[in-house]
Structures are given as C-alpha cells and as structure tokens.
Write a protein that holds these residues in place. Structure first.
Motif, short mmCIF file in Angstrom:
data_model
loop_
_atom_site.label_atom_id
_atom_site.label_comp_id
_atom_site.label_asym_id
_atom_site.label_seq_id
_atom_site.Cartn_x
_atom_site.Cartn_y
_atom_site.Cartn_z
N LYS A 209 0.81 -1.22 0.00
CA LYS A 209 0.00 0.00 0.00
C LYS A 209 0.84 1.27 0.00
CE LYS A 209 -3.82 -2.19 2.52
NZ LYS A 209 -4.59 -2.20 3.80
N GLN A 210 2.14 1.12 0.33
CA GLN A 210 3.00 2.29 0.49
C GLN A 210 3.89 2.55 -0.71
OE1 GLN A 210 2.44 4.18 3.16
NE2 GLN A 210 0.89 2.65 3.73
N LEU A 215 8.35 5.32 -3.55
CA LEU A 215 8.99 5.87 -4.74
C LEU A 215 9.44 7.31 -4.51
CD1 LEU A 215 6.65 4.42 -7.53
CD2 LEU A 215 8.93 3.64 -6.87
N TYR A 216 8.60 8.09 -3.82
CA TYR A 216 9.00 9.46 -3.50
C TYR A 216 10.24 9.47 -2.60
CZ TYR A 216 9.22 13.96 -1.18
OH TYR A 216 9.68 15.15 -0.67
N LEU A 217 10.25 8.61 -1.59
CA LEU A 217 11.38 8.58 -0.68
C LEU A 217 12.66 8.12 -1.37
CD1 LEU A 217 9.80 7.12 2.60
CD2 LEU A 217 10.44 9.49 2.11
N GLY A 340 14.38 2.45 5.70
CA GLY A 340 15.73 1.99 5.44
C GLY A 340 15.91 1.52 4.01
N PHE A 341 14.92 0.81 3.47
CA PHE A 341 15.01 0.31 2.09
C PHE A 341 15.00 1.47 1.11
CE2 PHE A 341 12.90 -2.15 -1.54
CZ PHE A 341 14.11 -2.65 -1.99
N ALA A 342 14.12 2.45 1.34
CA ALA A 342 14.09 3.63 0.47
C ALA A 342 15.40 4.40 0.56
CB ALA A 342 12.92 4.53 0.86
N LEU A 387 8.24 19.42 -2.68
CA LEU A 387 7.06 18.77 -3.28
C LEU A 387 6.45 17.69 -2.39
CD1 LEU A 387 8.34 18.38 -6.96
CD2 LEU A 387 6.83 20.16 -6.04
N GLY A 388 7.16 17.32 -1.33
CA GLY A 388 6.68 16.27 -0.44
C GLY A 388 5.82 16.81 0.69
#
Length: 399
Positions: A209-210, A215-217, A340-342, A387-388
């Motif tokens: 869901k995230q 993608l933004y992060l 962490g993954f982002a 933009l975030g």
C-alpha cells in the motif's frame, strides 16, 4: 516534561543506534581515505577502487530489505545484533584481501551489512525517544555517520603512515562488541510490540500500500545521498590531486569538516522541531550552494578548511532531519523496512557519484567537477523536498 531525561532504555537505544551508524561509516570511509593506496597495491586506477564504493552502495538496499523485514516481523533487537556481527566480520576480512576481486566481493558484502543497520537502528531510536525531542535525537543519530568519518580520518592519520591500509580494517571488528551491549542493555521497541503485523502476508500487504510513498522517498534519498557522497567521498582525493596535501594533512582537513557535520546535524535536527522538517532541509541545501566557491575554489588553505567546515555543517545539517522526517512518514507496521530500504535504494542510485566524479575530473579537474555535481544535487534535492509532505511530531503507535 519536555526536558525530562531519557529513560535508561531509551538512552541505551540512542547509544546503540548512534554507535552502530558511527562504526558503519568508519568502515565505509576507510576505503575513501585509503583509496589511492589500495589502488597502488592492486595496480589499479583510482576509478577502479572508487567502483568499490559504488558497489557497497549498490548492495546496501539488499541489507536494508533483509534486516528491515526481519525487524518488522521479529523485532528490532535481534536483527540489529546479527547485523553488527556480520559487518564486523566482513570488515576484518577486508584487511586480508589478497586481490582486487576479493576486495570487491568483501565490499559488496559489507554493503549488505551497512544497508541493514540504518533502518533497524533508526526505527528503534525514533520509537524510543519522546516525539517533542525527536528532531534533536534525529540529528544526533544521523551524525554518527560524521563521527565515523571523523574517526576514520584520525585512525588514518595515526595508523596509515606507520603500518599501511590493512590494519585499519582490523579495527573495523569493533561492531561485534556493540552487539553485546545491545543484547544486555536495549529492550524491544514498545511501538513494535503493539503494532507488529502477525503474519508475513499481512506485512507484505501493508508494504504494498505504500508504493507511492516509497517511490518518493527513493528519489528524495537519492538526491540527499548525492549531496552527501558528492561532497565527501572524493574530497580526500580532491585534496591530494588538486592541493597536493599529505595523508596527515588530508585527514585533519577531514576532521575539521566532520566537526562541522556533527555540529550542523544536531543543531538543524533540533531546529527542525520548530521550523519544520522540509523548511530546514531546503534552507540548509540552498545555503550549501552559496558555500561552493569557498569549498572548491578557495585561494588559500585556511579558506579551504573554512569552506570544508561550512559545507559539511550545512549538508549534514540537512541530513540531521532525515531520520525523524522519513520515519514519521511511514506506518508503524513497516517502519523497520520501508525507510531503510528507500534510503538505501537512494544510496545505490547515488553510487554513480564517485565513479562519475573521478571520470569527469580527468577532463575538467577536481575543483570544477566537485562544484558542478554538488550544486546540481543541492538545487534539485531542495525542489523535490518542497514537493513532499511531512508529519512532524506524529505520535508513533497512534496510527
């Protein structure tokens, strides 16, 4: 109440997260400091050893995903301890590398360990400290990275002239001792205990869901890492090639710059609690643009050192906001894995910087190369940040 001291458990978590990231960065920046010497021993150009930095960054997302998922499913403590022992072992083995191929393999494995530490450590610390003081501890935690660079520079100045580059990596076995501290002093996250997903399927569904946020992060973290790695990784090489500084002189310039990083990270992390996460990041990055001429084209060594201090004061000032900012944006159930993954996917993308800079420097020279790449990263990152969104001060466990 806002000024009440941290509990013993929270203090232990802060120390564990800070020291874990410090030792991670110490090990990573040993390659930065010894790049030319390692290249000479394996009879390779600087760009070949710079590729090992890129390789480490490319494998960091693997570690972030593995250890992050484990921490969301089974808790923060045990994955953190396993991670510390793993990358300590790899670092010691790096000191025994007998070929360029073995060196690259070990740096890839180290990337897995390095990538796993930040997400688990950051989620543990941010879930332990009070929401109203999260900015300060965010800055403190992130500047474990600067502390590691500083320690690497000091160790390099003392060890390298006497015994060469290999003993430096033996010192990198220290994280194994930190695992003992975590085992004895750090309790499990109460937020995780309340909000954990009961099955792997539920955890996967929550992560799915995230995807837009993820993608933004990734984009944000790629640009943040370009800002950081673009001003740090090749800077010792810049000092050697453009200024002809000795190993000891290069290390002390680095020490001064990391004092700036430590100061800026904590100050701006704290200020972000009132100014806002995004505003603080944007202000520091645009300030760093102004400092570039002094940092890259200083007419004297004194001004060069001043520029190095100010650059890291501002760049790492922006980074001091990141642990609080991105952990606040994600749901409680996936705080170990998603930030962490982002972060590490962004770091992997930014892994192009060392190799790119060394190649461009062959044509433009190091001063112009460092200036152009840094300015581009700063301006674009400030735009993406604007933009975030942000969730400053959100209470974890309330989702």
């Amino acid at each position: 109440m806002a000024n009440a001291p941290l509990s013993k458990d929270a203090r232990a978590a802060v120390w564990a997260g800070f020291l874990g990231w410090t030792l991670d960065a110490f090990d990573f920046f040993l390659v930065v400091m010894t790049l030319t010497a390692v290249a000479q021993e394996f009879q390779k150009p600087d760009s070949a050893i710079a590729w090992s930095l890129t390789l480490t960054l490319l494998f960091r997302p693997v570690g972030a995903l593995i250890f992050g998922l484990l921490s969301d499913r089974y808790g923060r403590r045990i994955p953190l301890m396993i991670n510390l022992v793993f990358y300590a072992l790899v670092e010691v083995l790096t000191g025994f590398a007998t070929s360029y191929g073995a060196f690259l393999l070990l740096r890839a494995l180290f990337g897995i360990g390095m990538g796993g530490e930040w997400g688990v450590g950051a989620s543990l610390v941010m879930e332990k400290v009070p929401a109203e003081r999260r900015g300060f501890y965010s800055g403190l935690l992130q500047q474990g990275y600067a502390a590691g660079y500083l320690l690497a520079a000091v160790a390099y100045a003392w060890v390298f002239p006497r015994w060469g580059w290999r003993p430096l990596f033996f010192i990198g076995g220290a994280p194994a001792l930190l695992a003992i501290f975590v085992r004895a002093r750090v309790k499990e996250s109460e937020v995780w205990l309340r909000k954990r997903e009961p099955t792997w399927n539920r955890l996967g569904a929550t992560l799915a869901k995230q995807v837009p946020l993820f993608l933004y992060l990734v984009v944000l973290m790629a640009l943040m890492n370009m800002s950081s790695h673009g001003t740090q990784d090749l800077y010792p090489t810049f000092l050697q090639r453009a200024w002809g500084l000795s190993p000891v002189s290069r290390s002390w310039v680095t020490v001064v710059s990391m004092i700036g990083a430590l100061t800026g990270g904590v100050i701006f992390g704290h200020w972000s609690q009132k100014l806002g996460r995004r505003r603080t990041i944007i202000a520091t990055l645009l300030g760093a643009v102004v400092v570039i001429p002094l940092w890259a084209y200083a007419p004297s060594l004194t001004l060069l050192v001043t520029g190095a201090f100010l650059m890291q004061f501002l760049v790492q000032g922006a980074w001091g906001v990141i642990p609080a900012h991105i952990t606040e944006l994600v749901p409680d159930q996936v705080r170990g894995a998603l930030p962490g993954f982002a972060y590490q996917c962004g770091a992997a993308i930014a892994g192009i910087m060392p190799g790119l800079q060394t190649r461009v420097a062959g044509t433009l020279g190091y001063p112009a190369t460092m200036a152009i790449t840094a300015a581009s990263a700063f301006v674009i990152c400030a735009l993406v940040t604007s933009l975030g969104r942000e969730r400053r001060g959100v209470v974890y466990g309330s989702d």
